[in-house]
Every structure is written in C-alpha cells, then in structure tokens.
Design an enzyme around this catalytic site. Structure first.
Site, short mmCIF file in Angstrom:
data_model
loop_
_atom_site.label_atom_id
_atom_site.label_comp_id
_atom_site.label_asym_id
_atom_site.label_seq_id
_atom_site.Cartn_x
_atom_site.Cartn_y
_atom_site.Cartn_z
N LYS B 79 5.71 2.59 1.89
CA LYS B 79 4.94 1.28 2.54
C LYS B 79 5.96 0.91 3.74
CE LYS B 79 3.78 -3.34 0.91
NZ LYS B 79 3.96 -4.42 0.05
N SER B 154 -0.49 -6.46 -1.33
CA SER B 154 -0.26 -5.94 -0.10
C SER B 154 0.00 -4.57 0.01
CB SER B 154 0.95 -6.90 0.55
OG SER B 154 2.02 -6.54 0.00
N SER B 178 1.52 -7.28 -5.56
CA SER B 178 1.24 -6.45 -4.50
C SER B 178 1.43 -5.04 -4.78
CB SER B 178 2.26 -6.87 -3.43
OG SER B 178 1.74 -7.71 -2.51
#
Lengths: 485, 490
Positions: B79, B154, B178
C-alpha cells in the site's frame, strides 16, 4: 512583605511569575537519536524524526525523564506517578510537525518550592507550580536570505524542562534571585549547562501590578524569551513602569505577549490574547504515559549530589567560612568546584575563600567573565596562596603575582622567580635594613622607645620600602622590637 | 505460460524453495499482468519494475544458497502508505505526489529481510481516509468483480490487485476497516492485527491510536506467512508491543471442535445500517458451516456497538488533524505557486494539496479539539472508547472468537455514495469497534450475492492472531470461496 516594594513603586505592588526553559544536557534529542550539540552547520543534526517526514514516530529519551525527576527531587516537588505527553498544535515554519510535543494537564513534576535570599538577608519561599518536559522548536533565520526565511532544525527536538513558578515574586530583584537560584540548581544536579548565551537557560516573565493591599491580581503581560539576568531585571522594571504609567493615565493593561528589546530597553506587543492560538492540546497517541515508581524516585533522590544550600552549610560548619563567603562561593557550581580544589591544595579554606571572593571575584567582575574562563586555574591559584602560607611572598606581593599570572606570565613560582619577588626571611639581611633605618631616623626611634606605638608603623614601612616589599613583615616587626630593648 | 497467478503465496513459496520457478520469472510474470490489466483497475500508483527485478535476482541468489526464509522471492504489492526508500510514497495524495521517501518503513524493512520482492505501491484513499478508494488523487480503483463497483477502501488498490491476481498478496492498513472492508468487497482474505503487533514506523499516520498494518492475501495460510514477516516489536514505535511473535503458520491445522463462536446480536439485528438480507443470509450459511465443523454458536451482546461510528468520527479526525499538520508546504510535498506570505503558503498549499474528504476530517478534528469543545467531544469519545473495549473483554470471557458481517452490503457502485459522507461512513459500521478496542480481526470470503463477494468478519481477543488464522484456515479447507477469481482476470 511589601513595605520595601511600596517605596520602590509608590502605592503599587508588583506581581511576577517566571517560566524558565532549561535545556536538558542529554546527548541526544528528546524524541530522536540526533545530537543536541550546539553550533553545528544548519540542519546537519536532524534525523528523519526531527524534520517530521511522513510516517516517523517519536521515542522518548529516558535520560530526559531522569533529569526531570532529578529536578523534582531537588526541589522536593511531587513527581507524578503518571505523566502524559500532549500535542500543542500551531503552525510555524520552524515547528516541523505542526505541533510541539509538550506536557499539558499531567506534567512530570508538580508542586514544589525553592528559597531565595532577599537583599536584607531574609529568606523567601517561591512556589514552583510545575515543571514539564517538552521539545524545543528549530530556528527561523531572517537575516542573510533576502526576502526569505531560512529554517535551521538542529535545535528542533532538543529537550527542555519548563519550570513554572507561582506568581510569588514582588520585585525584579526577587525574580532575578529566583532565576539565579534555579540556574545554580540545574547546574549542580547536572541537568543543564546553564549557558545563557547559547539559549540553554532562558525565561518568560509574567508581570502585573496592583494597588498595594489589593488581593486580586492585575492583568498580566507575558515578556518572552529573556536570556540574561540583567535583561530580566531591566525588562521587568521597564514593563512595571509601563503598566503603572498606563493605569495612572487612566488606561488599562491588556493581557498580551510582549517582547523585550534590550537595545531600546522597551517592551512591545507581540500578540494580544484575542490573537492567541487555541493550541488544541490532546494526549499524543504516539507516546505512552510516563510511569514513575516510588522506587525510581528514591533511587534518583539517592543519586542527587550535594545541593547548593547543603554545600553552603557544610562550608560554614566544617570549613568555618562566613555565611556570606559560603553563599557567594556556592552560588555557582563552577566557583565552588574551583574553591574546593584551591582549599584542598592549600589546606587553608579560610585563606582560599578570602582570596576567591576578594581578589579573584574582583578580576572576574572587572572582565565580566565566568570562572570557567578565568586565565588562572584552580591549581595555579592554589600554588599562589601556598606561597603566602609558606612565607615565600606577602599578601601584598601576591596580588602583583596574581596580576602577572592573569596576564599569562606563568605560574606563581615562575613569576616570583623571574621578578625576584621572593620574600626576604634571612634575619641578617632584614637586620641590616632595620639598623640602617634606625640610624637614619634617630629621633623617631627615640619616640618609639618612649612609648609612641604608632611610630612602629613608620619603621616597618621604611624597612619594607627599603626591601622593595620583600622583607617578611612579621620578622621586621620582631627585629625592631628587639632593637628597642 | 504457467498460470502462476492461480497459485497462493504458500504454493509459490514452495515452488521457489524447490527451484521449480525463479523469483525473476515470477516477478516478470506479475509485472506483465500489471502492465496488461491494471489500466482496467487502477490499483497501482507506482510499479517498481527495475527495483523488483533487482530484488528478484538477489532472492534467486539466496534461494540457490539455501536456507532462505519462506517468502524469499515472492512478489508482493505494498500500500502506498508505507514509506519506501527511493520510491515515491504518495499516500494517495497530491500533497505527496512529489515525495520520494529517503527511508523504509519498518514493515518494508521486515519484508525486505524476509526476501519479499516489492512489485509496486498500490492505490488507496487519500491518506487512508475513505471507504471506497474514490478519494485518491490518482483516481478511483475498480473492483475486479465488477468494474463499475468500488473495491472498498482505504486499501482498495491492495485488495483489487490481489483479487485480480496482479499480485499474489499485498499489505494494507486498517484504521476503521481499511483492510477488512476492501477484502470483503473484493473477495480476498485480510487481517488487521492487534494494535501494537506490527510497527507503525514509516507508515504515514492517519489516526495514530487506531492505525494498524496487516496482510491481504488469497487465503488465511498466505496471511499467516505474511504476518510472520510483518509482525514484531520495534523500538522506533513506542506503541508497538514487546511480545514475541509466534509462528502464525504453526496452528493452522488445529481442529475447531469445541470452538466457541460469539454472535453479537447488535451486528445481526441491524436495521438502521441498511443490512442487506442476502448478505446476512450468506454470513449465516458460513456460520452453519462452522457449526458442522464442531463449533458452538453463542449469542452475545456488545451493548455499546452503536457508539462506534460516532466515537470513531471524533477520535480519528482529531488525531488526523494533528498528524496532517506536517504537510505545510515548507519542507517537502506540495507547495502552492508564488505564496504571498506565510499564511498564504499554508492555506493554499494545504487547500490545493489535500482533497475534500481529507479537509473535511481535518476540520472536524480541529473542531473536536478546540477549547470549549474538547470535553464534549474528544474527552467524551475517549471515555466511550473504554466502554466499547470493555464490551469485547467481557465477551471473550465467554467465547473464543466473535463472528459478524464485515459490511452491511456488497460493493456499491462508483459515485453512489460520494455525495453522502454519512452513508459512506456507515459502510464501516461493523469494522470500526475493532479498531477502537485494538483487537485483531479478519475478513474471509464466504460467498456471493448477485455476483459480488461477501466477507465474514472473525474477531479475536488481543494477540490471538494465530487463533483467527486457524479458524479462517479451517473454513478455507472446507470451502473454495477464497479460490474464486473474477472472470475477466482468470
């Protein structure tokens, strides 16, 4: 308490509280491993944490906590079982994170107190509200960058202990006495180098005035970042004068932050309460609460070195110094260390104290330097005093020798040797001077013999003059007396 | 060409160790898949072709030398919230579009040490603020199961990339769901560890007391391998916990007979959160499966669950309002053109550099911390947070794990909720309490509703990641939902 103050400021009473920032003498910063050494090239002592890169986290320096606890113990304050770091939010280019990590409602050191000595010799206790740990910001450099500001983050993250007093001081002189007391203390316990030029020790002063006898405090102004004892006194006095004039002219003091300008000797407004930031303090979630156990407190207490007041008492009790001399010497850790060495080497504490508070201090004051910058170190000074004790030179000659040493002309022995200042102790040589003086002044000698004792001084003086000050005065005295028989 | 993308990390690791495939070959294979397919998904912000191949070559050397750690040579996507030395680290924001990190996050360092190859940096909601990956400066990510749908957020890029098998596995972070919510929306397995289990150092902070990094993969067994590498005490993170890391792969095969599963009635009786009946039915089918495997289902209460969303939307914005203050246009990141003065520099750099959702949360947070409001909002929220934690502590006195839906519905369509932040916030209604309490939780795929994956949440007691992984793995031994792949990416 305020009668003296009343005479200073008429019917007004002055109320002062100080916030002292003492930079803690840790090797690395409070939340990163970067060095705290002063004076490096801009931005060379900054880690990823100090410049607040994305993702970095603070890690508390244990030594900073240790030092704060030491301070708490030294002023007999409450040291909190649990204290919490909080974020103080505001934007400024030299504050890289956009918040300062400080302590807010749960500081590490709570209520304590410290005694100061007033000019008339009385003691007064000044309350210490709290002392908390925080990080320093960087520096904004406005010169040298046409139309721009340079940012140096070397200082960012340097550990500070902010020591907040109660509004207990009633004159600028009391404020200075308090500040000096704290200054001495933090150096004694080894948590701050006390260097005011480098900003290691600085203060903000909260100043207000009120009619003598009124209980309610007047509105205060906060004087920011004052970095010398002299400026503290001047800044407070000039601010008090401003406030009194303002009120007496029908005006009102507003709560604000003011800056002291030492060049113009005036204070001027930086920002008013209305403009003041809402710092939005909240506990820093990146740091755990600091937990202090009773065991740790006791361990730190046991580690405490001799404190100034304890040392002063010891000098009086064990070395028979006067309270005044002991007070002057212990007011500075460096001076008292100097004294300790001199007294030990000479074996004569009294003589050492006299010379240190007298001749040595006079020279330091004249040149406005601190003891650690004195050109004559303690060992050399001790040698000089030893030459008085062993009758090599008289006290009077010793002052000349000290002057020469001060100018870098060598050790006491070197100067005595090269200038031929060695005291004459040979009885035959002194007797020859004595005989000559008596022969030259027969009538005066008759007067002396006839009981006019003050003629003694005349004869000693003449002999000393003839020997260029080198004759041992005690021997001279003795020989003249023997001639009178 | 071999179908390496149909293999789990566990399988690829075995093939690499056995010399059946080289890391360079594998890495090239996945780089090609990204090149060929990611324009449909937008799951990557940065692809690190050169670095990845260099790492792969290094891994091959280590594999040849023998005794290489299990993940040596396995390509993984990270990420874009983790700082990566020499590689752009944007956090999905214009603010950091020009930011090349000069250091590695601890998670990245740990992964490097484990021999993992970094394929690239995945797309995400800006500063991890969002539940649909639509707040990214780099554009929305698409759900491989339906390109019109969101992947969740997210960690939407990380979920989408694994679901489409553009990467065998990925890392994510979870502040309010997330990892779990996008894992559920994309039909993969994700684990949010106990707060403090994985170092936060170098992970760009959203809400410091809630953020936690974790693995996202095709199976519980893969997540176990990844967590073995990620977890551990880090002296650079004061909130990481000094506790030894077990081998998370060791207990995967423990039988589940006698397992006590708690079912919080608040998570099933939900009427206000828009609980989709088919999603709930799918979850209940999975629960029946557990029952058939010898587990006992026990109804429990988490009476303060209804406080989670409001508490979270005070605590998280408050922390983020301070965490994001460092992005001021002074030292790095976006700076506005020709600032007139300092104030202009701040307001325009931040106004232009941050997107609307980030600005909204900063403002909410600053408000909640303001003098006069602090007690009513921030302090109150912290008090309620304790109640929420206590609910879980009490529950774990009775049960081993708690199971619930991850989301009230399957992935919604792109644009569907962008104008309604409250309804967007409610999509995290089942995931947020876990972060507030700091416990570990997983999302595993348990079926489909109208072609879209459904996730089930497994929540555990503090530091019981191994238990969660065991419980998830046993289910995945009996079912093949986790092996399903979207048609377009098979």
């Amino acid at each position: 308490m305020s009668s003296a103050m009343n005479s200073e400021w008429g019917k007004w009473e002055v109320v002062i509280g100080l916030e002292i920032h003492a930079q803690l003498a840790t090797r690395s910063k409070i939340f990163s491993g970067a060095s705290t050494a002063y004076g490096a090239e801009p931005n060379t002592q900054t880690s990823v944490v100090d410049i607040a890169l994305p993702g970095v986290l603070p890690v508390l320096n244990k030594e900073a906590v240790h030092m704060a606890v030491k301070f708490g113990m030294a002023i007999d304050a409450e040291v909190a079982d649990r204290s919490v770091f909080a974020r103080k939010n505001y934007f400024y280019p030299d504050l890289p994170k956009g918040y300062q990590i400080s302590q807010f409602d749960l500081p590490i050191v709570g209520l304590g107190s410290i005694d100061i000595e007033l000019e008339n010799g009385d003691k007064k206790t000044i309350g210490v509200t709290r002392a908390h740990l925080e990080e320093d910001a960087g520096k904004s450099l406005h010169e040298d960058y046409a139309g721009m500001t340079g940012i140096d983050l070397n200082r960012a993250g340097t550990p500070l202990l902010e020591i907040v007093s109660e509004p207990d001081m009633r004159s600028a002189k009391e404020a200075v006495a308090y500040m000096k007391k704290i200054h001495t203390l933090v150096q004694y316990i080894g948590i701050c180098d006390g260097n005011m030029q480098e900003g290691s020790f600085r203060c903000d002063a909260n100043v207000s005035v009120r009619p003598a006898g009124q209980e309610e405090y007047g509105t205060r102004a906060e004087l920011k970042n004052i970095n010398s004892f002299r400026f503290v006194e001047r800044a407070i006095n000039i601010e008090v004068e401003r406030q009194i004039d303002l009120i007496e002219d029908g005006g009102e003091v507003v709560q604000e932050t003011r800056l002291y300008d030492s060049v113009k000797n005036e204070t001027r407004s930086m920002r008013s309460k209305e403009e003041a930031n809402d710092y939005r303090y909240f506990p820093d979630p990146d740091l755990l609460p600091v937990m202090i156990t009773e065991e740790y407190r006791q361990q730190v207490r046991a580690e405490l070195p001799e404190l100034p007041e304890q040392k002063q008492q010891r000098y009086i009790d064990e070395l028979s110094l006067s309270a005044y001399d002991a007070g002057v010497i212990t007011a500075s850790l460096a001076l008292s260390s100097y004294f300790d060495t001199v007294a030990e080497k000479t074996g004569d504490a009294k003589l050492s104290a006299n010379w240190i508070t007298g001749e040595l201090s006079a020279r330091l004051n004249r040149e406005e330097i601190e003891i650690d910058k004195a050109p004559v170190d303690a060992e050399a000074f001790a040698q000089l005093l030893s030459r008085i004790s062993d009758n090599t030179i008289s006290g009077k000659i010793a002052k000349d020798v000290l002057d020469a040493m001060w100018e870098g002309e060598g050790s006491a022995d070197d100067v005595i040797e090269s200038k031929g200042l060695k005291q004459i102790t040979d009885t035959g040589a002194i007797e020859a001077f004595v005989d000559e003086v008596i022969a030259n002044n027969p009538s005066q000698f008759e007067e002396l013999k006839g009981g006019k004792d003050k003629m003694m001084g005349f004869f000693v003086g003449q002999v000393m003059k003839m020997s260029k000050g080198k004759a041992n005065p005690a021997q001279v005295n003795e020989l003249i007396r023997s001639k009178m028989k | 060409m071999s179908m390496y993308h149909t293999k789990t990390v566990t399988e690829l690791s075995a093939m690499l160790q056995a010399g059946e495939v080289s890391s360079v070959e594998l890495t090239r294979y996945f780089l090609d898949r990204i090149k060929n397919s990611d324009d449909k998904l937008n799951s990557f912000i940065t692809v690190c072709e050169e670095q990845a191949l260099a790492q792969a070559r290094e891994s091959d050397e280590k594999l040849k030398a023998g005794n290489a750690p299990a993940l040596t040579g396995v390509p993984v996507a990270h990420k874009d919230i983790f700082c990566t030395d020499g590689v752009k680290t944007s956090c999905g924001s214009k603010m950091l579009d020009n930011f090349i990190s000069p250091y590695d996050a601890t998670v990245i360092t740990n992964m490097r040490k484990a021999g993992v190859v970094m394929l690239g940096k995945t797309n995400m909601d800006e500063f991890a603020m969002g539940s649909s990956n639509e707040t990214s400066y780099y554009g929305a990510v698409k759900n491989p199961w339906n390109l019109k749908a969101v992947p969740g957020g997210s960690s939407g890029g990380s979920a989408s990339a694994v679901a489409a098998r553009l990467a065998p596995a990925s890392t994510g972070t979870d502040t309010g769901g997330s990892i779990r919510q996008p894992a559920a929306f994309c039909g993969i397995t994700g684990l949010k560890p106990t707060y403090g289990r994985v170092s936060r150092f170098g992970m760009i902070a959203f809400a410091s007391s809630l953020d936690q990094a974790g693995p996202m993969g095709q199976s519980a067994s893969d997540c176990a391998l990844l967590l073995n590498a990620m977890a551990g005490f880090d002296e650079k993170d004061s909130t990481s916990i000094e506790k030894s890391v077990p081998d998370y792969s060791a207990d995967l095969d423990e039988p589940l007979a006698g397992l006590k599963i708690g079912l919080p009635k608040e998570y099933f009786d939900h009427k206000e959160g828009g609980m989709n009946a088919d999603v709930e039915a799918t979850v209940k089918t999975a629960l029946e499966q557990y029952k058939s495997m010898g587990a006992e289902l026990i109804e429990i209460e988490l009476p303060n669950s209804n406080l989670s969303v409001p508490v979270y939307y005070v605590v998280a914005p408050a922390e983020c309002s301070a965490n994001l203050s460092r992005f001021d246009g002074v030292r790095y990141g976006y700076r506005c053109e020709d600032p007139k003065d300092l104030n202009d520099l701040y307001t325009r750099s931040r106004g232009e550099g941050f997107g609307a959702e980030v600005q909204r949360r900063i403002m909410v947070g600053a408000y909640a911390l303001s003098s006069g409001y602090y007690d009513a909002y921030y302090l109150k929220a912290q008090q309620l947070r304790h109640l929420i934690s206590d609910d879980f502590k009490k529950a774990y006195e009775k049960v081993d794990v708690i199971m619930a839906p991850v989301t009230p519905e399957t992935a919604f369509n792109i644009g569907e909720k962008t104008d309604d932040p409250i309804s967007m916030y409610l999509s995290d209604i089942f995931t947020i309490a876990v972060n507030l309490a700091g416990i570990p939780a997983m999302s595993i795929p348990v079926g489909f509703v109208e072609g879209m994956p459904v996730g089930m949440q497994i929540m555990g007691n503090y530091f019981e990641e191994a238990k969660l992984l065991n419980v998830a793995h046993q289910y995945q031994q009996q079912t093949d939902w986790h092996k399903q792949m979207p048609e377009e990416f098979k």
